[in-house]
Design an enzyme around this catalytic site. Structure first.
Site, PDB file in Angstrom:
ATOM      1  N   GLU A  39       0.838  -1.212   0.000  1.00 28.86           N
ATOM      2  CA  GLU A  39       0.000   0.000   0.000  1.00 28.86           C
ATOM      3  C   GLU A  39       0.867   1.255   0.000  1.00 28.86           C
ATOM      4  OE1 GLU A  39      -2.108  -0.400   3.697  1.00 28.86           O
ATOM      5  OE2 GLU A  39      -3.206  -2.170   3.056  1.00 28.86           O
TER       6      GLU A  39
ATOM      7  N   ARG B  92       3.322   7.706  -0.365  1.00 32.91           N
ATOM      8  CA  ARG B  92       4.332   8.754  -0.533  1.00 32.91           C
ATOM      9  C   ARG B  92       5.411   8.422  -1.571  1.00 32.91           C
ATOM     10  NH1 ARG B  92       5.480  12.097   4.012  1.00 32.91           N
ATOM     11  NH2 ARG B  92       4.617  10.423   5.263  1.00 32.91           N
TER      12      ARG B  92
ATOM     13  N   ARG C  58       2.051  20.067   6.118  1.00 36.07           N
ATOM     14  CA  ARG C  58       3.095  19.185   6.663  1.00 36.07           C
ATOM     15  C   ARG C  58       4.131  19.908   7.524  1.00 36.07           C
ATOM     16  NH1 ARG C  58       6.246  16.309   4.506  1.00 36.07           N
ATOM     17  NH2 ARG C  58       5.836  14.514   5.823  1.00 36.07           N
TER      18      ARG C  58
ATOM     19  N   TYR D 106       3.953  18.457  11.215  1.00 38.08           N
ATOM     20  CA  TYR D 106       4.989  17.456  11.530  1.00 38.08           C
ATOM     21  C   TYR D 106       6.396  18.060  11.549  1.00 38.08           C
ATOM     22  CZ  TYR D 106       1.194  14.777   9.258  1.00 38.08           C
ATOM     23  OH  TYR D 106      -0.010  14.268   8.852  1.00 38.08           O
TER      24      TYR D 106
ATOM     25  N   CYS E  98      -3.244  33.589   9.502  1.00 40.59           N
ATOM     26  CA  CYS E  98      -2.997  34.278  10.768  1.00 40.59           C
ATOM     27  C   CYS E  98      -2.660  33.293  11.873  1.00 40.59           C
ATOM     28  CB  CYS E  98      -4.209  35.126  11.118  1.00 40.59           C
ATOM     29  SG  CYS E  98      -4.401  36.415   9.900  1.00 40.59           S
TER      30      CYS E  98
HETATM   31  N1  LLP Z   1      -1.493   2.016   4.377  1.00 40.46           N
HETATM   32  C1  LLP Z   1      -2.021   2.481   5.516  1.00 40.46           C
HETATM   33  C2  LLP Z   1      -2.905   1.625   6.299  1.00 40.46           C
HETATM   34  C3  LLP Z   1      -1.727   3.796   5.939  1.00 40.46           C
HETATM   35  O1  LLP Z   1      -2.247   4.244   7.073  1.00 40.46           O
HETATM   36  C4  LLP Z   1      -0.884   4.619   5.159  1.00 40.46           C
HETATM   37  C5  LLP Z   1      -0.568   5.980   5.563  1.00 40.46           C
HETATM   38  C6  LLP Z   1      -0.362   4.075   3.962  1.00 40.46           C
HETATM   39  C7  LLP Z   1      -0.679   2.779   3.606  1.00 40.46           C
HETATM   40  C8  LLP Z   1       0.544   4.868   3.060  1.00 40.46           C
HETATM   41  O2  LLP Z   1       1.716   5.200   3.686  1.00 40.46           O
HETATM   42  P1  LLP Z   1       2.916   5.877   2.863  1.00 40.46           P
HETATM   43  O3  LLP Z   1       3.418   4.844   1.888  1.00 40.46           O
HETATM   44  O4  LLP Z   1       2.387   7.070   2.162  1.00 40.46           O
HETATM   45  O5  LLP Z   1       3.906   6.207   3.889  1.00 40.46           O
HETATM   46  N2  LLP Z   1       0.037  12.908   6.479  1.00 40.46           N
HETATM   47  C9  LLP Z   1       1.279  12.291   6.876  1.00 40.46           C
HETATM   48  C10 LLP Z   1       1.353  10.832   6.512  1.00 40.46           C
HETATM   49  C11 LLP Z   1       0.202  10.020   7.051  1.00 40.46           C
HETATM   50  C12 LLP Z   1       0.251   8.590   6.638  1.00 40.46           C
HETATM   51  C13 LLP Z   1      -0.994   7.886   7.022  1.00 40.46           C
HETATM   52  N3  LLP Z   1      -1.063   6.531   6.619  1.00 40.46           N
HETATM   53  C14 LLP Z   1       2.432  13.081   6.274  1.00 40.46           C
HETATM   54  O6  LLP Z   1       2.188  14.063   5.589  1.00 40.46           O
HETATM   55  O7  LLP Z   1       3.578  12.744   6.506  1.00 40.46           O
END
Ligand code: LLP
Length: 421
Positions: free
Chosen positions: A273, A276, A312, A316, A343
């Site tokens: 899955e 990013r 972001r 974070y 603001c």
């Molecule tokens: N699968 C599940 C169950 C997840 O919760 C997530 C991300 C992914 C796959 C995908 O993860 P990736 O490959 O994108 O790391 N908004 C945050 C990141 C939140 C990620 C949430 N879950 C940021 O901007 O860093």
């Protein structure tokens, strides 16, 4: 690798000058490169191809249907976490059987919608969710394919807000409780337990936490089988990190080798899955300088993008590199804080950006690595217009989400009868 580069001193997205798009669309806007999306998908999926993996793009990273379709045409499935994302994946043309539904709080109507659509897998995260899904599926005369998402109690060593696999996190089922729940699923006629799922966090920059989690999951699969239960699939989640500023995340080939090492011998269908890693470096946020404000202690470059467009950094403390769209390679530099008009003191897009000393109002800037969790997390805070999105493909570009006008935004509100004139 991405397709944003300078040509003759001007920043291009593939074959199109970013300034040309800005002139046509106005700023701020997200700009995605189709060639970069394609390359990232091919590198990731290619690394895992010999393991026979299904790559389900995590739609939450960037849910524009043009992005989803670009990946779907290359063979990607989708990982969704809401009915809205499921509808987007279907609208983008992802076959239902390649859709995985994740998340701790699926509502009953969402379950029903997904069952009617015929999705390929529900990642169930708790006992009550399992019972609810069984009940809804039975009511609809359907069989729900279920993977149990487990919590392996592994720290992903990432930002604490995006670590999901520690026992104190809300995600997943305790490893020790999983066998009984899996057996329960096998006993319910409206459920078909197909496997185990795990996702320990996002923006991981080392392989060790994955290795630890996958090893625990492999042990679980063996013990389920020893109990006579059937495990056909293993969903290993997403989480592979990207380069924002100086990180050195594992490359997909190293990640694939670690996967082969930890779960390769299990004879399961693998599902991934990634979010990013597919879209993060395939997008930039283009913004214009409104004012340059020099104070006694620092320089603020005030731009027309803000924390509502890219949250972001505020949420974070994420670092995003900022570059001028007009390359001034030899210009003297000065550190600047790139801030938006919202603001809030936290409305900072980048600290210590080395921008040309003579940067002035009207200059265009590109905030890099903004393709993931940028537009998808945007809001209209401060009643700012939703940010536009553009996709470039070779020498053409297309506005894949136009910026609505103020009337469209404000008319979403309604005056109650007692306040009407
Ligand atoms: N699968 C599940 C169950 C997840 O919760 C997530 C991300 C992914 C796959 C995908 O993860 P990736 O490959 O994108 O790391 N908004 C945050 C990141 C939140 C990620 C949430 N879950 C940021 O901007 O860093």
């Amino acid at each position: 690798m991405n397709h944003f580069e300078y040509r003759d001193g001007r920043l291009f997205a593939e074959g199109v000058a970013v300034a040309e798009i800005a002139a046509a669309v106005g700023t701020p806007f997200y700009c995605y490169s189709a060639a970069t999306l394609t390359r990232h998908y091919q590198v990731f999926a290619g690394a895992l191809a010999s393991l026979g993996a299904l790559v389900c793009y995590a739609v939450k990273a960037n849910s524009n249907i043009a992005v989803i379709r670009t990946l779907a045409r290359l063979g990607a499935g989708a990982d969704v976490v809401s009915e809205g994302e499921l509808r987007r994946a279907l609208a983008a043309g992802v076959p239902a059987e390649k859709i995985v539904f994740s998340g701790v709080g699926k509502t009953r109507p969402e379950m029903a919608f997904a069952l009617e659509a015929g999705i390929g897998q529900f990642n169930v995260e708790s006992a009550p969710e399992l019972e609810a899904l069984a009940e809804i599926a039975a009511g609809l005369g359907r069989t729900a394919p279920v993977a149990l998402r487990v919590n392996p109690d592994v720290d992903a060593n990432t930002h604490h807000k995006i670590a999901t696999g520690r026992k104190e996190d809300k995600f997943g089922i305790d490893l020790a409780l999983a066998p009984a729940l899996y057996a329960r699923a096998a006993a319910l006629p409206s459920l078909k337990p197909v496997g185990i799922a795990v996702h320990i966090g996002s923006q991981l920059t080392t392989l060790d936490p994955f290795r630890a989690a996958f090893a625990r999951v492999a042990a679980l699969v063996r013990s389920l089988r020893a109990q006579g239960l059937t495990v056909e699939r293993l969903d290993l989640g997403g989480g592979l990190g990207i380069v924002y500023e100086g990180e050195s995340p594992p490359n997909p080939a190293d990640y694939a080798a670690m996967v082969a090492e930890t779960v390769g011998g299990l004879d399961v269908k693998l599902v991934f899955e990634p979010g990013r890693v597919l879209v993060g470096n395939a997008g930039i946020l283009v913004t214009s300088v409104i004012f340059v404000k020099d104070t006694a202690t620092k320089r603020f470059v005030i731009v027309d993008a803000a924390m509502n467009d890219l949250i972001r950094p505020a949420l974070y403390d994420a670092k995003h590199n900022v570059v001028p769209a007009a390359d001034r390679r030899n210009a003297a530099r000065r550190a600047a804080e790139v801030v938006g008009p919202v603001c809030e003191t936290g409305d900072v897009l980048a600290r210590g950006a080395a921008l040309p000393d003579d940067i002035a109002a009207g200059a265009l800037l590109a905030i890099e690595s903004a393709g993931a969790y940028g537009a998808a997390m945007a809001s209209t805070y401060n009643t700012r217009l939703p940010v536009a999105e553009v996709m470039v493909n070779g020498d053409q570009f297309f506005v894949i989400r136009p910026r609505p006008d103020y009337e469209a935004l404000i008319s979403l509100d309604r005056l109650p009868t007692w306040l009407e004139d």
